[in-house]
Design a protein around this motif. Sequence first.
Motif, PDB file in Angstrom:
ATOM      1  N   THR A 143      -2.791  10.621  -2.877  1.00 28.58           N
ATOM      2  CA  THR A 143      -4.192  10.281  -2.619  1.00 28.58           C
ATOM      3  C   THR A 143      -4.927  11.556  -2.253  1.00 28.58           C
ATOM      4  O   THR A 143      -4.444  12.353  -1.456  1.00 28.58           O
ATOM      5  CB  THR A 143      -4.327   9.255  -1.483  1.00 28.58           C
ATOM      6  N   ALA A 179     -10.419   5.447  -6.588  1.00 24.77           N
ATOM      7  CA  ALA A 179     -10.035   4.505  -5.536  1.00 24.77           C
ATOM      8  C   ALA A 179     -11.253   3.847  -4.899  1.00 24.77           C
ATOM      9  O   ALA A 179     -11.126   3.068  -3.960  1.00 24.77           O
ATOM     10  CB  ALA A 179      -9.207   5.222  -4.473  1.00 24.77           C
ATOM     11  N   LYS A 180     -12.437   4.184  -5.411  1.00 24.55           N
ATOM     12  CA  LYS A 180     -13.673   3.617  -4.869  1.00 24.55           C
ATOM     13  C   LYS A 180     -14.725   3.603  -5.972  1.00 24.55           C
ATOM     14  O   LYS A 180     -14.768   4.501  -6.803  1.00 24.55           O
ATOM     15  CB  LYS A 180     -14.160   4.470  -3.699  1.00 24.55           C
ATOM     16  N   SER A 194      -1.750   6.351 -10.228  1.00 28.42           N
ATOM     17  CA  SER A 194      -1.542   4.953 -10.622  1.00 28.42           C
ATOM     18  C   SER A 194      -0.108   4.498 -10.365  1.00 28.42           C
ATOM     19  O   SER A 194       0.167   3.297 -10.354  1.00 28.42           O
ATOM     20  CB  SER A 194      -1.880   4.773 -12.100  1.00 28.42           C
ATOM     21  N   THR A 240     -13.948   1.431  -9.596  1.00 27.44           N
ATOM     22  CA  THR A 240     -12.602   1.471  -9.027  1.00 27.44           C
ATOM     23  C   THR A 240     -11.581   1.215 -10.135  1.00 27.44           C
ATOM     24  O   THR A 240     -11.758   0.301 -10.937  1.00 27.44           O
ATOM     25  CB  THR A 240     -12.447   0.403  -7.927  1.00 27.44           C
ATOM     26  N   THR A 259       3.038   8.344  -3.889  1.00 23.89           N
ATOM     27  CA  THR A 259       1.722   8.067  -4.435  1.00 23.89           C
ATOM     28  C   THR A 259       0.814   9.132  -3.843  1.00 23.89           C
ATOM     29  O   THR A 259       0.817   9.349  -2.634  1.00 23.89           O
ATOM     30  CB  THR A 259       1.229   6.669  -4.023  1.00 23.89           C
ATOM     31  N   VAL A 291      -9.457   9.439  -5.025  1.00 22.40           N
ATOM     32  CA  VAL A 291      -8.611   9.087  -6.163  1.00 22.40           C
ATOM     33  C   VAL A 291      -7.167   8.952  -5.687  1.00 22.40           C
ATOM     34  O   VAL A 291      -6.803   9.453  -4.627  1.00 22.40           O
ATOM     35  CB  VAL A 291      -8.690  10.128  -7.302  1.00 22.40           C
ATOM     36  N   LYS A 292      -6.354   8.281  -6.506  1.00 27.96           N
ATOM     37  CA  LYS A 292      -4.928   8.173  -6.221  1.00 27.96           C
ATOM     38  C   LYS A 292      -4.185   8.073  -7.543  1.00 27.96           C
ATOM     39  O   LYS A 292      -4.776   7.760  -8.585  1.00 27.96           O
ATOM     40  CB  LYS A 292      -4.625   6.962  -5.350  1.00 27.96           C
TER      41      LYS A 292
END
Length: 119
Positions: free
Chosen positions: A49, A111-112, A67, A93, A47, A64-65
Amino acid sequence: MTELTCIVCPKGCRLKVDEENHFEVAGASCPRGIAYGKKELTAPTRTVTTTVAIEGALHSRLPVKTSQEIDRALVKKAVEALKAVRVKAPVKTGEVVLKDVLGTGADFIAAKEMGRVPL
């Protein structure tokens, strides 16, 4: 024989993976560790990030990351693909920032949450 530390849970089991014997895994205390050991040597994924530029928010970078996990060999190219992306606030998010990264089926998602800052 390859030795790994399992990263699936906080236990950090010391795994031994036998490449010459169908990638048999020793040292795992759960089935997830066995799956991780085999996958790490046959088709490693991650994953990803990182951050992307955002305009109109309190901060200049949005975390961000991906999915879902992508092939480890594509991680650097995936991060490079974000250099051309600029997001405008507000962002929620989970909102997709870059769809289908490198044809992997994975999206980069926020991611936020970041609201818009009044001018």
